[in-house]
Design a protein around this motif. Structure first.
Motif, short mmCIF file in Angstrom:
data_model
loop_
_atom_site.label_atom_id
_atom_site.label_comp_id
_atom_site.label_asym_id
_atom_site.label_seq_id
_atom_site.Cartn_x
_atom_site.Cartn_y
_atom_site.Cartn_z
N ILE A 12 -25.57 19.17 -37.74
CA ILE A 12 -25.63 18.92 -38.91
C ILE A 12 -27.37 18.69 -39.97
CG2 ILE A 12 -26.11 16.19 -41.10
CD1 ILE A 12 -23.80 15.26 -38.56
N SER A 13 -28.21 18.42 -39.31
CA SER A 13 -29.36 18.22 -40.07
C SER A 13 -29.76 19.63 -40.12
CB SER A 13 -30.32 17.50 -39.54
OG SER A 13 -30.45 16.51 -38.92
N GLY A 14 -29.88 20.71 -39.52
CA GLY A 14 -30.24 22.25 -39.59
C GLY A 14 -29.45 23.14 -41.27
N LYS A 19 -29.52 23.23 -46.84
CA LYS A 19 -28.68 23.38 -48.37
C LYS A 19 -30.00 22.64 -49.65
CE LYS A 19 -24.20 22.93 -47.06
NZ LYS A 19 -23.42 23.69 -48.13
N LEU A 20 -30.52 21.93 -49.26
CA LEU A 20 -31.82 21.03 -49.80
C LEU A 20 -32.97 21.93 -50.33
CD1 LEU A 20 -32.21 17.85 -48.12
CD2 LEU A 20 -31.54 17.89 -49.81
N ASP A 178 -19.27 20.12 -42.80
CA ASP A 178 -18.17 19.60 -43.72
C ASP A 178 -19.74 17.71 -44.11
OD1 ASP A 178 -16.38 21.12 -44.18
OD2 ASP A 178 -14.65 19.82 -42.94
N ILE A 179 -19.36 17.15 -43.12
CA ILE A 179 -20.51 16.62 -42.93
C ILE A 179 -22.11 16.20 -43.71
CG2 ILE A 179 -21.88 14.19 -41.82
CD1 ILE A 179 -20.05 14.87 -39.01
N ALA A 180 -22.43 17.42 -43.42
CA ALA A 180 -23.79 17.96 -44.06
C ALA A 180 -23.49 18.41 -45.56
CB ALA A 180 -24.22 19.09 -42.89
N GLN A 181 -22.22 18.77 -46.23
CA GLN A 181 -22.29 19.33 -47.34
C GLN A 181 -22.12 17.96 -48.06
OE1 GLN A 181 -22.18 21.91 -48.85
NE2 GLN A 181 -21.73 20.90 -50.50
N VAL A 182 -21.85 16.85 -47.19
CA VAL A 182 -21.03 15.36 -47.64
C VAL A 182 -22.94 15.01 -48.43
CG1 VAL A 182 -19.95 12.69 -47.69
CG2 VAL A 182 -18.88 15.10 -47.34
N HIS A 188 -29.49 15.27 -53.19
CA HIS A 188 -29.06 16.40 -54.65
C HIS A 188 -28.89 14.95 -55.65
CE1 HIS A 188 -29.48 19.93 -56.59
NE2 HIS A 188 -28.20 19.88 -56.89
N HIS A 189 -27.46 15.08 -55.62
CA HIS A 189 -27.49 13.88 -57.15
C HIS A 189 -27.29 12.64 -57.14
CE1 HIS A 189 -25.26 17.71 -57.99
NE2 HIS A 189 -24.63 18.08 -56.73
#
Length: 293
Positions: A12-14, A19-20, A178-182, A188-189
């Motif tokens: 997840i963290s990678g 993304k960040l 999916d977890i990383a996206q959430v 981000h927001h």
């Protein structure tokens, strides 16, 4: 925005780190391994090397962070160790007045004395929720799709897959992507306030359906789900090199709670459970086939 990410370059963290960084954030990644520095730098992030249960190190790592992503890796294999890392996180968030926290928790964390990591996750959620002035979002994923990679040899050689619970139990499952996206969208927001939790589930499927779907994807049509006795499964996990504590915490005790119906009662009361647009198990089965077969 400065974001500190725990979990090194895990499943997840990678993805979250990448993304960040791509969204323009200043990302600091905590890892216990020096050899990860080059990979993390290649993503455009900065590495902070140290242990998650080191209070002084984590306090310094969280300094000036606008947001942090917290998780406890399976290497911290007992409930006591999970709680200890959680307490270190909470103290560092308080002392640094971090305004936003996305915390990876888990299904069953509503249970004070829950099985496996659930009770420890309950403790950590409550500790985070006690912090004044910090918005906290607890992510509660189901069982990880990626866990099935560990069954590849058994699938190939014996044409079976299973656990210590039956094949008719409906399982909430989650893809790490999916977890990383959430987590990314939340960080981000910063679209969460105060304290709250969110189930992050990609699909709901029984063990029998898992065997059927994987079997079709990898061309082993006779693949079947097997319910193993607790002791047999434990002995197998120990032979694979897993510690007794980790085997009980993450697999045996969770399986017992699943077959007894304790773990998922609160989850199944939720009206909106599976993420819209999430990665269904059939798509994961195709990924599984490409990677391992």
């Amino acid at each position: 925005m400065k974001v500190t990410v725990t979990g090194s370059l895990g499943n997840i963290s990678g993805i979250l780190t990448e993304k960040l960084v791509n969204a323009g954030h200043d990302v600091y990644v905590i890892s216990s391994r020096q050899e990860r520095i080059r990979e993390i730098k290649a993503l455009g992030a900065t590495t902070l090397v140290g242990r998650l249960d080191d209070e002084h190190f984590i306090n310094n790592a969280f300094k000036n962070s606008d947001a942090v992503y917290t998780m406890v890796p399976p290497s911290y294999g007992t409930a006591a160790e999970i709680k200890k890392v959680g307490d270190v996180y909470v103290k560092a968030v308080k002392e640094n007045s971090v305004p936003y926290v996305v915390n990876l928790s888990g299904i069953g964390s509503h249970l004070p004395d829950g099985p496996g990591p659930a009770g420890a996750n309950y403790h950590n959620e409550k500790q985070f929720d006690s912090i004044d002035g910090t918005s906290v979002l607890h992510l509660r994923p189901g069982l990880f799709y990626s866990n099935f990679y560990g069954s590849a040899d058994m699938i190939r050689q014996q044409h079976i897959i299973g656990n210590n619970f039956g094949g008719n139990i409906i399982l909430p499952l989650s893809h790490p992507h999916d977890i990383a996206q959430v987590a990314f969208e939340a960080l981000h927001h910063r679209n969460f306030s105060k304290k709250g939790s969110l189930y992050v589930v990609s699909d709901e499927i029984t063990g029998k359906e898992i065997a059927e779907t994987l079997g079709k994807a990898i061309n082993i049509p006779d693949l079947r789900w097997v319910e193993f006795p607790d002791q047999q499964l434990l002995e197998s996990l120990l032979k694979q090199g897993m510690s007794p504590e980790m085997a009980h915490t993450y697999i045996i005790d969770m399986g017992v709670a699943l077959r007894e119906g304790v773990l998922l009662r609160a989850y199944f009361k939720e009206s909106q459970r599976v993420l819209p647009g999430a990665t269904g198990f059939k798509k994961f089965a195709d990924e599984f086939a490409k990677i391992l077969f």
